[in-house]
Design a protein around this motif. Sequence first.
Motif, PDB file in Angstrom:
ATOM      1  N   ASP A  31      37.673  -6.883  28.759  1.00  0.00           N
ATOM      2  CA  ASP A  31      38.286  -7.876  29.087  1.00  0.00           C
ATOM      3  C   ASP A  31      39.850  -7.024  28.203  1.00  0.00           C
ATOM      4  N   TYR A  32      41.040  -8.490  28.124  1.00  0.00           N
ATOM      5  CA  TYR A  32      42.237  -7.415  27.254  1.00  0.00           C
ATOM      6  C   TYR A  32      42.442  -6.577  26.060  1.00  0.00           C
ATOM      7  N   LYS A  33      41.391  -6.976  25.227  1.00  0.00           N
ATOM      8  CA  LYS A  33      41.186  -6.849  23.945  1.00  0.00           C
ATOM      9  C   LYS A  33      40.861  -5.120  24.188  1.00  0.00           C
ATOM     10  N   MET A  34      40.119  -5.553  24.828  1.00  0.00           N
ATOM     11  CA  MET A  34      39.509  -3.656  25.310  1.00  0.00           C
ATOM     12  C   MET A  34      40.583  -3.060  25.558  1.00  0.00           C
ATOM     13  N   ILE A  35      40.910  -3.370  26.938  1.00  0.00           N
ATOM     14  CA  ILE A  35      41.980  -2.494  27.102  1.00  0.00           C
ATOM     15  C   ILE A  35      43.359  -2.497  26.107  1.00  0.00           C
ATOM     16  N   LYS A  36      43.507  -3.154  25.617  1.00  0.00           N
ATOM     17  CA  LYS A  36      44.503  -2.433  24.160  1.00  0.00           C
ATOM     18  C   LYS A  36      44.436  -1.373  23.350  1.00  0.00           C
ATOM     19  N   ALA A  37      43.066  -1.734  23.345  1.00  0.00           N
ATOM     20  CA  ALA A  37      42.482  -1.067  21.892  1.00  0.00           C
ATOM     21  C   ALA A  37      42.507   0.404  22.544  1.00  0.00           C
ATOM     22  N   PHE A  38      42.112   0.939  24.407  1.00  0.00           N
ATOM     23  CA  PHE A  38      42.021   1.764  25.066  1.00  0.00           C
ATOM     24  C   PHE A  38      43.577   2.363  24.620  1.00  0.00           C
ATOM     25  N   SER A  39      44.878   0.811  25.346  1.00  0.00           N
ATOM     26  CA  SER A  39      45.854   1.942  25.250  1.00  0.00           C
ATOM     27  C   SER A  39      46.564   2.750  24.097  1.00  0.00           C
ATOM     28  N   GLU A  40      46.427   1.708  22.858  1.00  0.00           N
ATOM     29  CA  GLU A  40      46.096   2.598  21.867  1.00  0.00           C
ATOM     30  C   GLU A  40      45.905   4.076  21.624  1.00  0.00           C
ATOM     31  N   ILE A  41      44.464   4.025  21.871  1.00  0.00           N
ATOM     32  CA  ILE A  41      43.815   4.984  21.652  1.00  0.00           C
ATOM     33  C   ILE A  41      44.034   6.338  22.297  1.00  0.00           C
ATOM     34  N   LEU A  42      44.542   5.732  23.676  1.00  0.00           N
ATOM     35  CA  LEU A  42      44.831   7.237  23.941  1.00  0.00           C
ATOM     36  C   LEU A  42      46.382   7.948  23.756  1.00  0.00           C
ATOM     37  N   MET A  43      47.349   6.546  23.235  1.00  0.00           N
ATOM     38  CA  MET A  43      48.495   6.988  22.786  1.00  0.00           C
ATOM     39  C   MET A  43      48.521   8.251  21.784  1.00  0.00           C
ATOM     40  N   GLN A  44      47.269   7.428  20.718  1.00  0.00           N
ATOM     41  CA  GLN A  44      47.237   8.563  19.474  1.00  0.00           C
ATOM     42  C   GLN A  44      46.215   9.767  20.760  1.00  0.00           C
ATOM     43  N   PHE A  45      45.598   9.665  20.952  1.00  0.00           N
ATOM     44  CA  PHE A  45      44.695  10.954  21.589  1.00  0.00           C
ATOM     45  C   PHE A  45      46.284  11.880  22.023  1.00  0.00           C
ATOM     46  N   ILE A  46      46.832  11.406  22.657  1.00  0.00           N
ATOM     47  CA  ILE A  46      48.316  12.294  22.935  1.00  0.00           C
ATOM     48  C   ILE A  46      48.796  12.898  21.574  1.00  0.00           C
ATOM     49  N   ASN A  47      49.358  12.153  20.904  1.00  0.00           N
ATOM     50  CA  ASN A  47      49.942  11.954  19.681  1.00  0.00           C
ATOM     51  C   ASN A  47      49.323  13.666  18.753  1.00  0.00           C
ATOM     52  N   ILE A  48      47.886  13.257  18.930  1.00  0.00           N
ATOM     53  CA  ILE A  48      47.036  14.110  17.944  1.00  0.00           C
ATOM     54  C   ILE A  48      47.082  15.950  18.381  1.00  0.00           C
ATOM     55  N   VAL A  49      46.857  16.100  19.899  1.00  0.00           N
ATOM     56  CA  VAL A  49      46.446  16.811  20.546  1.00  0.00           C
ATOM     57  C   VAL A  49      47.167  18.376  20.188  1.00  0.00           C
ATOM     58  N   SER A  50      46.746  19.062  19.209  1.00  0.00           N
ATOM     59  CA  SER A  50      47.369  19.766  19.207  1.00  0.00           C
ATOM     60  C   SER A  50      47.591  21.057  20.071  1.00  0.00           C
ATOM     61  N   PRO A  51      49.118  21.759  20.565  1.00  0.00           N
ATOM     62  CA  PRO A  51      49.645  23.039  20.952  1.00  0.00           C
ATOM     63  C   PRO A  51      48.418  24.140  21.068  1.00  0.00           C
ATOM     64  N   VAL A  52      47.489  24.291  20.871  1.00  0.00           N
ATOM     65  CA  VAL A  52      46.433  25.135  21.026  1.00  0.00           C
ATOM     66  C   VAL A  52      44.964  24.328  22.092  1.00  0.00           C
ATOM     67  N   HIS A  53      45.013  23.110  22.132  1.00  0.00           N
ATOM     68  CA  HIS A  53      44.370  22.330  23.163  1.00  0.00           C
ATOM     69  C   HIS A  53      45.096  21.700  24.119  1.00  0.00           C
ATOM     70  N   VAL A  54      46.569  21.431  23.425  1.00  0.00           N
ATOM     71  CA  VAL A  54      47.455  21.104  25.158  1.00  0.00           C
ATOM     72  C   VAL A  54      46.869  21.177  26.614  1.00  0.00           C
ATOM     73  N   ASN A  55      46.524  22.119  27.523  1.00  0.00           N
ATOM     74  CA  ASN A  55      46.003  22.903  28.439  1.00  0.00           C
ATOM     75  C   ASN A  55      44.833  22.155  28.832  1.00  0.00           C
ATOM     76  N   GLU A  56      43.957  22.694  27.516  1.00  0.00           N
ATOM     77  CA  GLU A  56      42.025  21.915  28.162  1.00  0.00           C
ATOM     78  C   GLU A  56      41.933  20.623  27.783  1.00  0.00           C
ATOM     79  N   ASN A  57      43.196  19.366  28.080  1.00  0.00           N
ATOM     80  CA  ASN A  57      43.240  18.079  27.650  1.00  0.00           C
ATOM     81  C   ASN A  57      44.349  17.188  28.764  1.00  0.00           C
TER      82      ASN A  57
END
Length: 178
Positions: A31-57
């Motif tokens: 549902d829309y709430k799940m999609i919105k939460a997914f987008s927020e979590i995806l954004m957070q994930f991109i933010n937290i990926v460290s330079p060491v883990h960039v290529n593997e993610n």
Amino acid sequence: MRVEDDHHGAIEAYNKGFDTFEMCSNLNILDYKMIKAFSEILMQFINIVSPVHVNENKERIRDLINKYSSQLALTPNVSRIITKFNEKFENKYFEQDSLKYDSSKLVGKIQRNNEILERPFVFIASDNVRYYANKIDFIEINSWVEWKNIQNGQLVSFDVGENYEGVCAKNIKILEVK
């Protein structure tokens, strides 16, 4: 070593969340709430990926954006996700305008009686409102076979319009994952 373990644990937790979202998508229970939460979590994930883990993610994130592009486009985060992805991974894989948020679209779920597939209409439930939806207002439905394959509970985006009876759903697009 402790910070590295914490970071690795965080990446695993995000990946479990992505797997859960994919499972819900496969079961057609988004549902829309799940999609919105997914987008927020995806954004957070991109933010937290460290330079060491960039290529593997990078591949995982790119694949998630590609696979769920029609769902992400329903959220205000979509342009920030694209910008952050391109910045973080020094990659112009996504054009800035390739996915745009369309605030005029609503998201809902098909409500149909699967025992009466011959009727040329269904209802769409969105935010506790039911909208009438005629077969001709589905953008990508071209035949009765395609029409009969629409499932109860399937996620769609649509505009609110009017017909001779009153308010209804128009420009309906099935949000399917390929």
